[in-house]
Design a protein around this motif. Structure first.
Motif, PDB file in Angstrom:
ATOM      1  N   LYS A  52      31.514  69.372  40.768  1.00 34.98           N
ATOM      2  CA  LYS A  52      32.676  68.999  39.972  1.00 34.98           C
ATOM      3  C   LYS A  52      33.172  67.609  40.307  1.00 34.98           C
ATOM      4  O   LYS A  52      33.532  66.829  39.405  1.00 34.98           O
ATOM      5  N   TYR A  53      33.169  67.251  41.602  1.00 29.77           N
ATOM      6  CA  TYR A  53      33.724  65.967  42.030  1.00 29.77           C
ATOM      7  C   TYR A  53      32.649  64.931  42.324  1.00 29.77           C
ATOM      8  O   TYR A  53      32.949  63.862  42.844  1.00 29.77           O
ATOM      9  N   GLY A  54      31.396  65.235  41.995  1.00 35.58           N
ATOM     10  CA  GLY A  54      30.328  64.254  42.108  1.00 35.58           C
ATOM     11  C   GLY A  54      30.085  63.770  43.526  1.00 35.58           C
ATOM     12  O   GLY A  54      29.880  62.569  43.749  1.00 35.58           O
ATOM     13  N   THR A  55      30.101  64.674  44.485  1.00 35.36           N
ATOM     14  CA  THR A  55      29.869  64.299  45.880  1.00 35.36           C
ATOM     15  C   THR A  55      28.430  63.844  46.065  1.00 35.36           C
ATOM     16  O   THR A  55      27.495  64.434  45.512  1.00 35.36           O
ATOM     17  N   ASP A  56      28.248  62.787  46.830  1.00 33.28           N
ATOM     18  CA  ASP A  56      26.911  62.252  47.074  1.00 33.28           C
ATOM     19  C   ASP A  56      26.004  63.338  47.657  1.00 33.28           C
ATOM     20  O   ASP A  56      26.417  64.143  48.492  1.00 33.28           O
ATOM     21  N   GLU A  57      24.770  63.345  47.223  1.00 34.00           N
ATOM     22  CA  GLU A  57      23.841  64.409  47.615  1.00 34.00           C
ATOM     23  C   GLU A  57      23.560  64.406  49.118  1.00 34.00           C
ATOM     24  O   GLU A  57      23.477  65.461  49.749  1.00 34.00           O
ATOM     25  N   GLU A  58      23.396  63.216  49.697  1.00 35.57           N
ATOM     26  CA  GLU A  58      23.140  63.157  51.136  1.00 35.57           C
ATOM     27  C   GLU A  58      24.362  63.603  51.927  1.00 35.57           C
ATOM     28  O   GLU A  58      24.251  64.269  52.947  1.00 35.57           O
ATOM     29  N   LEU A  59      25.545  63.245  51.427  1.00 33.40           N
ATOM     30  CA  LEU A  59      26.777  63.685  52.072  1.00 33.40           C
ATOM     31  C   LEU A  59      26.922  65.198  52.000  1.00 33.40           C
ATOM     32  O   LEU A  59      27.458  65.829  52.928  1.00 33.40           O
ATOM     33  N   GLN A  60      26.425  65.788  50.941  1.00 34.66           N
ATOM     34  CA  GLN A  60      26.447  67.248  50.825  1.00 34.66           C
ATOM     35  C   GLN A  60      25.652  67.887  51.959  1.00 34.66           C
ATOM     36  O   GLN A  60      26.066  68.892  52.534  1.00 34.66           O
ATOM     37  N   ARG A  61      24.503  67.293  52.286  1.00 35.26           N
ATOM     38  CA  ARG A  61      23.683  67.855  53.366  1.00 35.26           C
ATOM     39  C   ARG A  61      24.428  67.797  54.698  1.00 35.26           C
ATOM     40  O   ARG A  61      24.381  68.736  55.490  1.00 35.26           O
ATOM     41  N   TYR A  62      25.114  66.696  54.927  1.00 36.34           N
ATOM     42  CA  TYR A  62      25.847  66.562  56.187  1.00 36.34           C
ATOM     43  C   TYR A  62      27.010  67.549  56.255  1.00 36.34           C
ATOM     44  O   TYR A  62      27.313  68.103  57.307  1.00 36.34           O
ATOM     45  N   LEU A  63      27.691  67.748  55.136  1.00 36.67           N
ATOM     46  CA  LEU A  63      28.780  68.713  55.119  1.00 36.67           C
ATOM     47  C   LEU A  63      28.267  70.134  55.338  1.00 36.67           C
ATOM     48  O   LEU A  63      28.916  70.943  55.982  1.00 36.67           O
ATOM     49  N   ARG A  64      27.088  70.448  54.795  1.00 34.33           N
ATOM     50  CA  ARG A  64      26.501  71.767  55.049  1.00 34.33           C
ATOM     51  C   ARG A  64      26.170  71.938  56.524  1.00 34.33           C
ATOM     52  O   ARG A  64      26.308  73.029  57.084  1.00 34.33           O
ATOM     53  N   ASP A  65      25.724  70.853  57.147  1.00 33.68           N
ATOM     54  CA  ASP A  65      25.434  70.919  58.575  1.00 33.68           C
ATOM     55  C   ASP A  65      26.705  71.193  59.373  1.00 33.68           C
ATOM     56  O   ASP A  65      26.701  71.999  60.320  1.00 33.68           O
ATOM     57  N   VAL A  66      27.798  70.539  58.992  1.00 33.90           N
ATOM     58  CA  VAL A  66      29.082  70.806  59.660  1.00 33.90           C
ATOM     59  C   VAL A  66      29.496  72.258  59.444  1.00 33.90           C
ATOM     60  O   VAL A  66      29.980  72.923  60.366  1.00 33.90           O
ATOM     61  N   ALA A  67      29.305  72.763  58.233  1.00 30.88           N
ATOM     62  CA  ALA A  67      29.653  74.156  57.947  1.00 30.88           C
ATOM     63  C   ALA A  67      28.843  75.111  58.810  1.00 30.88           C
ATOM     64  O   ALA A  67      29.367  76.131  59.297  1.00 30.88           O
ATOM     65  N   ASP A  68      27.559  74.811  59.015  1.00 29.47           N
ATOM     66  CA  ASP A  68      26.734  75.665  59.879  1.00 29.47           C
ATOM     67  C   ASP A  68      27.263  75.669  61.309  1.00 29.47           C
ATOM     68  O   ASP A  68      27.319  76.721  61.961  1.00 29.47           O
TER      69      ASP A  68
END
Length: 386
Positions: free
Chosen positions: A261-277
């Motif tokens: 929805k907010y167009g978050t950068d794809e690479e930044l998405q991976r880093y945020l998923r890592d933080v979530a893990d």
């Protein structure tokens, strides 16, 4: 106050991942090149409200204002700039000036003033309001210290309001300034870096608590009387730790749900998923710590009860043995008292005692004393007093 400059139109801001290092590489060390000049008198302590304020364009620091007013003015002049303002225990006037300049919602500003909020994520129009609970482990006191961080994220600004010693955002700013490609992604990249720093700060706490639990287990089986208090205090800290980490799991999943929805950068998405893990792993460890402490407290209570029962049993046995000794002493005292009584009677100096002139008076007295003593002996013997 001058009129607020127009905000960038949706989609106008760049969202390309332009890190100089390859994707997935480790962040630059803190010992890398220092950031731009700090504010005058910036000691990075809790005494100063404005810890750091800077303006960035394309990931590079272009200005270091000395006050909030200068920050507002220069941000209006920098059409494509981003302001990153760090505050520590700010005054009400400072927060109100920020609210007026950046159109911050009054409820979020009120939360930032009062502090003592639970971790949460709320969106007010174009502004994202995030509350985080940071933690640090104090080795000397063997306890966990919790801090609170409020983050306002807008299209061209990011404001951090820190309550407490943790977290130290100096290293976060240094890391971002050493990675201009990451910093160029805007405030959401800075938010990622702050989330990453807060979550990374949980790791030493988890290690310290694990060490404390190992020590507590040793103290429990060693019978240390002070261990119950230590278990209770650590359990309370784990309740606070759980309140800091568990909501963060849901917050990060909410951020990930808004990637498209907010167009978050794809690479930044991976880093945020890592933080979530990492947050999920930490939350599970904290849940395990609470359960382990509850089990240790149960075991300690059982051991204390067993020790008390053993002490009571030993005391009862000592009382029983003492009672047996008293029986024996009392029996012999009664046996010896009988001849003493007879001898005392016949030792009285009266002229008219019936047995004094009797030829068998003495043998009679001796036999009487013997009969009484033997009779008492058999009586006490039959009752197991002797």
């Amino acid at each position: 106050m001058a009129e607020r400059r127009a905000r960038p139109a949706p989609g106008a801001r760049k969202h390309a991942w332009r890190r100089t290092a390859r994707p997935g590489s480790a962040p630059p060390p803190e010992e890398a090149e220092a950031p731009g000049p700090a504010l005058p008198g910036d000691a990075r302590d809790d005494a100063a409200s404005v810890v750091q304020a800077a303006l960035y364009r394309d990931g590079v620091r272009v200005a270091t204002p000395s006050s909030l007013a200068d920050t507002f003015r220069e941000l209006r002049e920098q059409r494509d700039g981003m302001a990153w303002i760090g505050l520590a225990r700010p005054t009400e006037a400072e927060l109100l000036s920020l609210a007026a300049e950046f159109d911050l919602h009054e409820l979020a500003v009120e939360d930032a003033m009062e502090a003592h909020q639970r971790p949460k994520l709320e969106r007010y129009g174009e502004t994202l309001f995030v509350v985080l609970r940071a933690a640090r482990y104090i080795d000397a006191a063997e306890e966990v210290d919790f801090g609170e961080l409020h983050v306002f994220v807008g299209p061209d600004f990011l404001i951090t309001v820190r309550h407490g010693a943790a977290p130290d955002l100096t290293a976060v700013r240094r890391r971002m300034e050493d990675s201009p490609g990451l910093l160029a992604l805007g405030p959401e990249a800075v938010l990622y870096a702050i989330l990453d720093a807060v979550v990374d700060g949980y790791a030493p706490v988890v290690a310290g608590v694990q060490n404390d639990i190992d020590e507590i287990e040793t103290e429990v089986f060693r019978g240390d009387p002070a261990v119950s208090r230590r278990i209770y205090e650590l359990s309370r800290e784990m309740v606070e730790f759980q309140r800091a980490t568990r909501p963060l799991v849901g917050m990060l999943h909410a951020l990930m749900a808004g990637f498209t929805k907010y167009g978050t950068d794809e690479e930044l998405q991976r880093y945020l998923r890592d933080v979530a893990d990492h947050v999920t792993h930490t939350s599970e460890r904290v849940d395990g710590f609470r359960q382990a402490l509850a089990d240790i407290l149960t075991v300690n209570a059982t051991l204390v009860t067993q020790q008390q029962n053993a002490e009571m049993r030993a005391l009862a046995e000592a009382g029983f043995e003492q009672n047996e000794e008293i029986k024996k002493i009392s029996s012999w005292a009664a046996i010896l008292f009988a001849p003493t009584l007879v001898g005392t009677i016949y030792g009285m100096n009266f002229d008219r005692m019936p047995e004094l002139g009797w030829a068998f008076g003495y043998p009679f007295a001796i036999v009487l004393m013997g009969i009484v003593c033997v009779s008492l002996y058999f009586v006490f013997k039959r009752r197991d007093w002797l």
